[in-house]
Design an enzyme around this catalytic site. Structure first.
Site, short mmCIF file in Angstrom:
data_model
loop_
_atom_site.label_atom_id
_atom_site.label_comp_id
_atom_site.label_asym_id
_atom_site.label_seq_id
_atom_site.Cartn_x
_atom_site.Cartn_y
_atom_site.Cartn_z
N GLN A 94 0.86 -1.19 0.00
CA GLN A 94 0.00 0.00 0.00
C GLN A 94 0.89 1.24 0.00
O GLN A 94 0.94 2.00 0.95
CB GLN A 94 -0.93 -0.01 1.22
CG GLN A 94 -1.87 -1.21 1.26
CD GLN A 94 -2.84 -1.12 2.43
OE1 GLN A 94 -3.57 -0.15 2.59
NE2 GLN A 94 -2.85 -2.16 3.26
N LYS A 190 1.13 -9.85 -17.23
CA LYS A 190 0.03 -10.17 -16.33
C LYS A 190 -0.90 -8.98 -16.19
O LYS A 190 -0.47 -7.83 -16.18
CB LYS A 190 0.61 -10.54 -14.94
CG LYS A 190 -0.43 -10.92 -13.90
CD LYS A 190 0.23 -11.08 -12.53
CE LYS A 190 0.55 -9.74 -11.91
NZ LYS A 190 1.05 -9.84 -10.53
N SER A 221 -1.40 -15.20 -2.07
CA SER A 221 -2.36 -16.27 -2.35
C SER A 221 -1.76 -17.37 -3.20
O SER A 221 -2.26 -18.49 -3.24
CB SER A 221 -3.59 -15.69 -3.06
OG SER A 221 -3.23 -15.21 -4.34
#
Length: 310
Positions: A94, A190, A221
């Protein structure tokens, strides 16, 4: 110099201490019944050069608060210099306002660390190098490339290797590894339609018949790596492995990686190992302790740290 650690990654802290032939400073970091964190030092640190070893990995808020309280404790105990050693800097993803009405969380965390009394920060493979500019105190960003390179040379035949960046943003990181071992570089194009979800568009470079090594800083993930591995195999790659600095590996990631076509996922131990990681057969860990230990020793002696990566 003295070494202090919180609870985020005690195994790495102990390995760094062993490398430096030091003992960790006796310190209690515990939680009360209401989960408030309590810190108490049991040794004198007045006038000492103190290094606080603490990753701000999950639970990110709790580990960050431990770091801040440790720094404040040392400041109020008259430590001469406080260096925060943060192998994994949480909130690094972030680092900008991607949409309206959002915080720049990495900058806020940098402000909090400096306000707590930290004089210097040492971290590892920041998600983006410009985060160093968020700090108004000296900041050293270490690189895991030497450790990865040594392991690659020990476990792979360099002649048939192709280093691959899983996205355009990681090209500089992958290129550094490719340059060190003398191989070619390919790139996975991507797109990320939303946070935590990625889809491969195409492969830039000829990977046919090559053993591919994906190189990245964070695996969360696992979706990016798994999708990239499938795309590389469809493009003719012989097999696909990956080298990652920070194994965030959120819930379900280890199961997905274990069932994927990745031959091996090699992870630096900047974040503590979970039971799921230990039970996943194609995940292997290597240690960054000697490199961080040498960086701390050089910092204490006021010697160059950047020369470690020349």
């Amino acid at each position: 110099m003295k070494l202090v650690t919180g609870n985020s990654n005690r195994a790495l802290a102990e390995a760094i201490a062993n490398h430096l032939n030091l003992s960790l400073t006796d310190c209690t970091v515990k939680r009360f019944a209401d989960q408030e964190i309590h810190v108490q030092l049991h040794e004198n640190v007045r006038g000492e050069d103190v290094y606080v070893l603490q990753s701000t990995s999950a639970p990110a808020d709790g580990n960050l608060m431990e770091l801040l309280l440790l720094a404040d404790t040392l400041r109020r105990s008259s430590a001469r210099r406080i260096t925060a050693v943060i192998p994994y800097f949480g909130y690094a993803r972030q680092d900008r306002r991607a949409t309206g009405r959002t915080p720049i969380s990495a900058k806020l965390v940098a402000n909090m660390i400096a306000a707590a009394g930290v004089n210097r920060v040492i971290t590892l493979d920041l998600h983006t190098d410009q985060i160093q500019g968020f700090f108004d105190i000296p900041t050293d960003n270490l690189y895991s490339a030497p450790v990865m390179t040594r392991d690659i040379e020990q476990h792979y035949d360099i002649e048939n290797l192709m280093v691959v960046s899983p996205d355009v943003g990681g090209v500089a990181r992958a290129r550094a590894i490719a340059k060190r071992i003398g191989t070619d570089l390919a790139i996975v194009d991507k797109r990320r339609p939303r946070a935590g979800v990625s889809e491969v568009m195409n492969i830039i470079g000829d990977v046919s018949g090559k053993r591919c090594l994906l190189v990245d800083d964070i695996v969360d993930s696992g979706g990016t790596l798994i999708n990239a591995a499938e795309a590389l195999l469809m493009s003719g790659a012989k097999d696909v492995s990956a080298y990652i600095t920070h194994g965030v590996l959120s819930e379900g990631a280890c199961e997905r990686i274990g069932a994927s076509q990745l031959k091996e996922l090699v992870v630096i131990d900047s974040i503590h190992e979970t039971e799921a990681q230990r039970e996943t057969p194609n995940i292997r860990r290597i240690t960054i302790a000697p490199l961080i230990g040498e960086a701390l020793a050089r910092t204490a002696r006021e010697q160059s740290v950047s020369s470690l990566f020349n």
